[in-house]
Enzyme design. Structure first.
Site, PDB file in Angstrom:
ATOM      1  N   LYS A  28       0.927  -1.217  -0.022  1.00  9.01           N
ATOM      2  CA  LYS A  28       0.074  -0.084  -0.074  1.00  9.01           C
ATOM      3  C   LYS A  28       0.641   1.270   0.031  1.00  9.01           C
ATOM      4  CE  LYS A  28      -4.292  -1.706   2.186  1.00  9.01           C
ATOM      5  NZ  LYS A  28      -4.531  -2.203   3.450  1.00  9.01           N
ATOM      6  N   ARG A  29       1.961   1.068   0.744  1.00 11.46           N
ATOM      7  CA  ARG A  29       2.829   2.185   0.515  1.00 11.46           C
ATOM      8  C   ARG A  29       3.142   2.760  -0.708  1.00 11.46           C
ATOM      9  NH1 ARG A  29       7.985   1.909   0.849  1.00 11.46           N
ATOM     10  NH2 ARG A  29       8.254  -0.344   0.528  1.00 11.46           N
TER      11      ARG A  29
END
Ligand code: GLU
Length: 527
Positions: free
Chosen positions: A256-257
């Site tokens: 998700k980063r």
């Protein structure tokens, strides 16, 4: 020669969140392999993690798969000969086979407590650098173990791993071997009675007659345990194909980063499903002999080959996905793109209304976006805006921003924009704009908001003839007046859109050509 069994593959997601790029690439490779072999695609829901699994995630993942264009032949919604297809509905099957393994002496009861195991793990990792089970309960007398269980003592069930290396063939990686010591006797049913992933996956894959297990390489280290289980159960071992990890641009595991990673994210951004499918297919696979990159789903089914899947990690390149999406937006029937685009305008409009009414951007209610009523004339007009602007975007979410100079013309911003400073300062610009302004203000058609492209071109030609200015010295200042920027779509297409828009009832009035000229003149006089 015995007939080879028909290809049966499965996609086995856990319904614990949104489907992300990695899962979907796995689903896609399974699907391509099934479809090109005339095989069967099974969807199995792995929901034995009761705390994290949710029915809504199951519904969402099915929706995401369908959106991408993937279908399945057997699954919880479809049924099939080897169901049920949800693991939580198969607990009795798992129990039965675990008892069989116990009775056949291929598994044993383990009474070690969590504290004991922890201690063992600590000393094993200190000694050997690996936390493996000592096999203490393997040595218990089976009869005695059974009566301890009958008397209510809690226990897990462990598989006896054979005392030899475990080997299997992987289509992507070739021959793989794990030492039995590394594997150690795995728990197959926890003391709580819940069976574990490595066990249920084998029961399901075998009973569902899966011929090829295609999945992420995070499961590679689970495979020896699974192979040992097939052997203990006396069942044929399927073929394996472990797909490489997907990395972000920084070469860290994609997460998700890195921004958008779920299918829902891409869908919301206005990435077309065929673009995403095309892109995902290239993550770890490349066609024979070529640099070709554009493949429709049908072409992928034809060209795809598991044998050409690479074991090295694939790097997710967002720009390449956008490039493909731009291609597919251009290739799409215009009506489809126009329809899809509406949601993005309606969101922008709803945000704008909320902003205007509440004056508070933070309270924007995105869910109200779909509530914008689309009268047919407004819908048609937005369709022409989309036709005008879609060649300039690489995802549909960019359309409202691109349309801002049409929807919400800002003369002051145009004058103050550093991008326009040079053109506005050219020595000929004042003369061009003065002539252009007079002619637009005098024009009958423009007064009524009914300026035609022909008439507009005629005016521009007259300005050219009267001032002697041509080329960009002529066009850039005029374009800045009309659109607030010196680049953009051709006047022929733009002028009718501005004129028509000004007659529609929209939350914000669209300025026509004459209104733009007036607003620009006023703002310039004040600057
Ligand atoms: N439920 C597992 C996962 O989502 C599937 C593993 C497998 O394909 O064997 O990772």
């Amino acid at each position: 020669m015995a007939p080879t069994s028909p290809v049966r593959v499965r996609f086995a997601p856990s319904p614990t969140g949104h489907l992300h790029v990695g899962n979907v690439r796995t689903a896609l490779f399974n699907w391509l392999f099934a479809r090109q072999n005339g095989g069967v695609m099974v969807l199995r829901i792995e929901d034995t993690d009761v705390e994290r699994s949710e029915a809504r995630f199951e519904a969402m993942l099915m929706d995401d798969l369908k959106w991408l264009g993937l279908d399945w032949d057997e699954g919880p919604d479809k049924g099939g000969a080897y169901g049920p297809y949800r693991q939580s509905d198969r607990l009795e099957i798992y129990r039965e086979h675990a008892e069989r393994l116990l009775n056949e002496g291929k598994a044993y009861l383990c009474f070690c407590t969590e504290e004991e195991l922890q201690k063992e793990r600590d000393s094993a990792s200190a000694e050997k650098g690996q936390a493996i089970y000592s096999g203490k309960c393997r040595r218990l007398d089976p009869q005695e173990a059974k009566s301890r269980r009958t008397n209510g003592e809690t226990c897990a069930i462990r598989l006896k791993i054979p005392e030899r290396p475990i080997r299997f063939h992987d289509i992507v990686r070739g021959d793989v071997e794990f030492s039995n010591e590394v594997v150690s006797d795995p728990v197959i049913v926890r003391s709580s009675g819940m069976p574990v992933y490595n066990y249920v996956v084998v029961i399901d894959d075998a009973l569902m007659k899966i011929t090829h297990v295609i999945r992420g390489d995070d499961h590679l280290s689970n495979t020896p345990k699974q192979v040992a289980l097939y052997e203990a159960l006396g069942w044929p071992v399927p073929e394996f194909a472990h797909l490489s990890t997907i990395l972000g641009a920084d070469r860290e595991r994609l997460s998700k980063r890195h921004g958008a990673t779920s299918i829902a994210n891409f869908r919301e951004m206005g990435v077309l499903p065929e673009a995403l499918m095309n892109y995902l297919a290239l993550l770890g696979w490349a066609p024979t002999g070529g640099t070709r990159e554009i493949f429709t789903p049908t072409e992928l089914i034809k060209e795809f080959s598991l044998k050409r899947v690479t074991p090295s990690p694939a790097v997710f390149d967002m720009e390449k996905l956008y490039w493909l999406n731009r291609h597919y937006i251009k290739e799409s029937p215009p009506e489809r793109v126009e329809k899809l685009a509406l949601q993005y305008y309606s969101r922008a409009i709803a945000e704008d209304i909320t902003k205007d009414l509440a004056g508070d951007v933070s309270s924007r209610d995105k869910t109200s976006a779909s509530d914008y009523p689309w009268p047919p004339a407004v819908r048609d007009w937005f369709a022409s805006v989309t036709r005008l602007l879609s060649p300039y975007v690489d995802r549909l979410e960019q359309l409202p921003e691109r349309a801002m100079p049409i929807l919400d013309y800002d003369a002051k911003a145009a004058i103050e924009s550093p991008d326009n400073a040079e053109a506005l300062a050219w020595p000929q610009t004042d003369a061009v704009l003065a002539r252009f302004t007079v002619k637009i203000l005098e024009d009958e058609q423009a007064r009524e908001g009914k300026l035609t492209p022909d008439q507009f071109n005629k005016i521009v030609s007259e300005v050219k003839a009267e001032t002697g200015v041509k080329g960009k010295e002529l066009f850039h200042p005029i374009r800045i007046v009309i659109m607030g920027s010196h680049s953009g779509p051709a006047f022929d297409k733009l002028v009718p859109i501005l004129e028509e828009g000004s007659h529609l009832s929209l939350p914000k009035h669209v300025l026509n050509v004459r209104e733009r000229v007036e607003a620009f003149g006023k703002a310039r006089a004040q600057s």
